[in-house]
Design a protein around this motif. Structure first.
Motif, PDB file in Angstrom:
ATOM      1  N   ALA A   1      -5.415  88.523 -23.569  1.00  0.00           N
ATOM      2  CA  ALA A   1      -6.029  89.341 -24.298  1.00  0.00           C
ATOM      3  C   ALA A   1      -5.896  88.810 -25.694  1.00  0.00           C
ATOM      4  O   ALA A   1      -6.652  88.999 -26.348  1.00  0.00           O
ATOM      5  CB  ALA A   1      -3.437  89.510 -24.890  1.00  0.00           C
ATOM      6  N   ARG A   2      -6.193  87.379 -26.087  1.00  0.00           N
ATOM      7  CA  ARG A   2      -7.132  86.702 -26.762  1.00  0.00           C
ATOM      8  C   ARG A   2      -7.872  86.727 -26.769  1.00  0.00           C
ATOM      9  O   ARG A   2      -9.163  87.029 -27.785  1.00  0.00           O
ATOM     10  CB  ARG A   2      -6.239  85.436 -27.273  1.00  0.00           C
TER      11      ARG A   2
ATOM     12  N   THR B   1      -1.159  86.008 -22.942  1.00  0.00           N
ATOM     13  CA  THR B   1      -1.505  86.195 -24.162  1.00  0.00           C
ATOM     14  C   THR B   1      -3.148  85.302 -24.451  1.00  0.00           C
ATOM     15  O   THR B   1      -3.765  85.981 -24.747  1.00  0.00           O
ATOM     16  CB  THR B   1      -1.029  85.191 -24.697  1.00  0.00           C
TER      17      THR B   1
ATOM     18  N   PHE C   1      -2.556  94.898 -17.940  1.00  0.00           N
ATOM     19  CA  PHE C   1      -3.880  94.102 -18.295  1.00  0.00           C
ATOM     20  C   PHE C   1      -4.283  94.473 -17.491  1.00  0.00           C
ATOM     21  O   PHE C   1      -6.273  94.372 -16.697  1.00  0.00           O
ATOM     22  CB  PHE C   1      -3.574  92.790 -18.700  1.00  0.00           C
TER      23      PHE C   1
ATOM     24  N   ARG D   1      -0.777  95.645 -29.288  1.00  0.00           N
ATOM     25  CA  ARG D   1      -2.791  95.833 -28.148  1.00  0.00           C
ATOM     26  C   ARG D   1      -1.867  96.490 -26.987  1.00  0.00           C
ATOM     27  O   ARG D   1      -2.679  97.162 -26.403  1.00  0.00           O
ATOM     28  CB  ARG D   1      -2.815  95.180 -28.405  1.00  0.00           C
ATOM     29  N   ILE D   2      -0.992  96.024 -26.640  1.00  0.00           N
ATOM     30  CA  ILE D   2      -0.202  96.370 -25.122  1.00  0.00           C
ATOM     31  C   ILE D   2       0.677  97.716 -25.264  1.00  0.00           C
ATOM     32  O   ILE D   2       0.125  98.680 -24.279  1.00  0.00           O
ATOM     33  CB  ILE D   2       1.499  95.393 -25.192  1.00  0.00           C
TER      34      ILE D   2
ATOM     35  N   LEU E   1      -0.157  91.707 -30.746  1.00  0.00           N
ATOM     36  CA  LEU E   1      -0.860  91.577 -29.912  1.00  0.00           C
ATOM     37  C   LEU E   1       0.591  92.617 -28.661  1.00  0.00           C
ATOM     38  O   LEU E   1      -0.032  93.709 -28.188  1.00  0.00           O
ATOM     39  CB  LEU E   1       0.070  90.191 -29.303  1.00  0.00           C
TER      40      LEU E   1
ATOM     41  N   ASP F   1      -9.672  89.032 -24.857  1.00  0.00           N
ATOM     42  CA  ASP F   1     -10.258  90.502 -25.439  1.00  0.00           C
ATOM     43  C   ASP F   1     -10.757  90.689 -26.841  1.00  0.00           C
ATOM     44  O   ASP F   1     -11.385  91.127 -27.303  1.00  0.00           O
ATOM     45  CB  ASP F   1      -9.548  91.090 -24.320  1.00  0.00           C
TER      46      ASP F   1
END
Lengths: 474, 264
Positions: A182-183, A179, A162, A134-135, A131, A185
């Motif tokens: 993101a999960r 979160t 995001f 990814r950010i 995560l 995606d």
């Protein structure tokens, strides 16, 4: 622009500095609490230090053993002399199989090699699945920490990122909601990926197996779904045997985040039918460092990040201020080995407080190594000219007591006579945020002599053998 | 036992009252000592700057000057640690005389010396104040005076805490971070001025939150850093070396005379 100016820019935002310092101190405190629960914490550190040092001593034979074992288990082993070779091998493996979509779990080695841009230039999409990674990937930033890549960001900033990149609603700053986004995606990307790339925490010579730790399950998902797994491993990651793992794993999680154990500890050995495991072993300067007695122990590093979390300079200057793949104390030792001129400021980004050496789970003598780099910088004439000159003059003065007392006395007399504002101006940058100390009229040596003279007048025995008449002006 | 006192160069020039406090204390305790006049600097600033040649040169000077003493005592954890441990170059026995019987082995930080020789036995000092103890990184982590907060080694005596704790009426305040660096770090304080000041200000805030009236340390360099920052901000904190606190508590008569001596 070097560490000094980037650090100054970071510190200028007092609120962010305070928050960054406290966030990392919180992790340091969790590490302390975790260490408390291990009865023989210091013995465990010593054991880990011994394991990693043995591995460094026996590095070539251990890798040869690893290669034989891994090959027997069905993995394909590749050797890469440097970042270019590493990138070329990975790109070739992907190209040969027509792969265009890759998921990658956290790997500082692939950061070091610049793998993502290399693959992207060839039309291959790489998605970082950790995560934090990814950010920073979505922000086109490098990680600022080796374990917590996005620790420099506040949740509001993650929300903005995001919103910009994933169409999240504006103003979202709830960690759970972020979160979940993101999960969601990432899940689609996991399913679409044709290959998974991972880093490696430990390569075991005895079994030819690889150990990768993570907290988010992204390593397992990213290697279980696609048929191709490429594991990229630095030359320093080898350990002799399976029995070494419990020692190192216990220390790694506790030192890194204060967890007793990482949520996932994934073991990979060979490949099952219809699947492929490729291991790319990368040198990229490591064997050169191995030959340097002053610095080789830095290769024992297991990348827990504890030295970053405890470093008072790192906490207040942020990971990006180092301008390197690996920041903090360990980065300041490793990165100058790659390019001393570019990173000449890093060995000095340290007060030698020694906290890093105390937390290091494998007992790397980081302060001594930083000191050794300073010596190398001096020997190669890489310190600024003004600095060298000032220190040479200071050494000349300090080699002569008469000169010290003369210069010191004159300096203090002058400072006492001149207007305070002028003195403060002259004493910059010390005085930018600090008041000058009230300067004494006389030095200790002068006062001491006076005191002895008074004692003699009173007929008391003098306690010192201090010889008189050294032309003392101070 | 022949005791040589080493009053570091910056203490000599900037905080002579710390040197005088050691003198007062030793006189009160009946410890015979000498202060070799040729002494200047142990070489530490040059060693930490990376300039080994200069550090070596001053280190050898230091060795020669203190060669005739059984013990070298200094009111600086940092200088003592340099002479004892770093010596500019850990592999070299010449610097600081790290070899058997060398000055490195014979050098003691003041508090360490007082505790090892049990010099304060039977003496009752009084200091009814709230005191914040700023741990000197080098005394703590280099000289292993006590256990750093990172370490899980068996407990060790922390000489400065033992000496202060024995004073009547003293309250040693509880800090949130008991051994974080003040940010001085020699040339670091100039070259990394912004980070250095942030570190120092954070320490001051910790002492203020803990309710300290006096901040003390076994290192004058840390105190100069913290005092400079605190004074600029008009803080009410008072910064005093542990030798000054001990001398005031144990030899109170001399205090007034000393202050009137015009040392400031």
């Amino acid at each position: 622009m070097g560490h000094v100016s980037r650090a100054r820019a970071f510190v200028a935002d007092a609120e962010r500095t305070r928050w960054h310092d406290q966030a990392l101190w919180f992790v340091r405190a969790k590490r302390d609490a975790a260490a408390d629960l291990v009865p023989d914490w210091e013995a465990l550190r010593s054991e880990a230090a011994a394991i990693k040092r043995e591995a460094l001593e026996r590095l070539p034979e251990l890798w040869i053993e690893f290669e034989a074992q891994a090959t027997r288990a069905g993995a394909v082993v590749h050797w890469a002399r440097d970042a270019e070779e590493h990138n070329a091998i990975v790109a070739r493996l992907l190209r040969e199989r027509g792969v265009t979509r890759v998921v990658k779990s956290k790997s500082m080695l692939t950061e070091e090699c610049g793998l993502n841009p290399h693959l992207e230039r060839q039309g291959i999409e790489v998605v970082d699945t950790d995560l934090g990674e990814r950010i920073v990937q979505l922000r086109s930033e490098p990680p600022s920490h080796i374990v917590m890549p996005a620790i420099h960001l506040r949740r509001g900033e993650v929300g903005e990122t995001f919103a910009r990149t994933m169409g999240a609603p504006e103003g979202l700053d709830d960690p759970d909601a972020l979160t979940a986004l993101a999960r969601h995606d990432l899940r689609a990307r996991f399913l679409a990926a044709e290959a998974g790339i991972t880093g490696v925490n430990f390569a075991v010579a005895e079994t030819g197996s690889l150990v990768v730790v993570s907290n988010e399950g992204n390593v397992d998902l990213g290697t279980a779904l696609p048929k191709l797994h490429i594991a990229c491993v630095g030359l320093e990651k080898i350990v002799p045997a399976k029995r070494d793992l419990p020692v190192l794993l216990r220390l790694l999680a506790r030192s890194a985040t204060g967890q007793a154990i990482s949520a996932y500890t994934s073991h990979f050995r060979g490949a099952s039918a219809g699947r492929e495991l490729h291991v790319v072993i990368v040198d990229n300067g490591r064997s050169r460092l191995l030959a340097e007695p002053d610095f080789r122990e830095a290769l024992a590093c297991i990348r827990c990040g504890a030295c970053l979390n405890t470093c008072p300079v790192y906490r207040r200057s942020g990971g990006h201020s180092y301008g390197t793949v690996i920041p903090g104390p360990i980065g300041s030792v490793l990165e100058p080995a790659r390019d001393l001129v570019a990173h000449a400021e890093l060995p000095h980004a340290c007060t030698l407080c020694g906290s890093c050496a105390e937390v290091c789970p494998v007992r790397i003598p980081l302060p001594q190594q930083l000191l050794a780099w300073r010596g190398v910088l001096a020997a190669r004439g890489l310190h600024p000219r003004r600095r060298r000159l000032a220190l040479r003059i200071a050494a000349e003065i300090l080699s002569r007591p008469t000169a010290l007392r003369l210069v010191g006395g004159l300096g203090r007399a002058l400072a006492r006579a001149l207007p305070e504002s002028l003195v403060e101006q002259l004493a910059r940058p010390w005085t930018r945020e600090r008041a000058l100390p009230p300067l004494p009229a006389a030095s200790f040596q002068t006062l001491w002599k006076r005191r002895q003279a008074t004692a003699r007048e009173r007929g008391l025995p003098a306690r010192s053998d201090a010889r008189e008449g050294d032309g003392d002006a101070g | 036992m022949k005791v040589g006192l080493f009053i570091p160069c910056y203490v000599d020039q900037l905080r002579p009252e710390v040197g005088l406090a050691v003198v007062r204390l030793f006189e009160r305790l009946g410890i015979a000592f000498e202060i070799p006049e040729a002494q200047t600097c142990c070489g530490q600033p040059f060693a930490t700057a990376g300039e080994r040649e200069q550090a070596d040169r001053l280190g050898r000077r230091f060795d020669t000057i203190f060669s005739g003493y059984d013990v070298v005592v200094t009111p600086s954890g940092s200088c003592a640690a340099h002479v004892r441990r770093h010596g500019g170059d850990r592999s070299s026995d010449r610097i600081g005389g790290r070899g058997k019987g060398g000055t490195g082995q014979r050098t003691r930080e003041l508090c360490e010396f007082l505790v090892e020789t049990d010099a304060l036995r039977g003496l009752a000092g009084r200091l009814p104040r709230r005191v914040g103890l700023h741990a000197s990184c080098h005394a703590l982590r280099d000289l292993r005076q006590g256990n750093p907060s990172e370490s899980r080694e068996p407990p060790r005596v922390e000489p400065v805490r033992a000496l202060l704790g024995a004073l009547e009426g003293i309250e040693l305040v509880e800090l949130a971070r008991r051994d974080e660096c003040c940010g001085f770090g020699g040339l670091f304080s100039i070259e990394q001025e912004a980070v250095s000041c942030r570190m120092g200000l954070d320490r001051i805030a910790d002492h203020e939150r803990a309710g300290a009236e006096i901040v003390t340390s076994s290192d004058v360099s840390c105190l100069l850093q913290l005092e400079g920052l605190a004074r600029r901000r008009g803080s009410a904190l008072v910064f005093r070396h542990v030798a000054e606190l001990l001398a005031d508590a144990l030899a109170p008569d001399a205090t007034a005379a000393e202050a009137a001596d015009g040392s400031r």
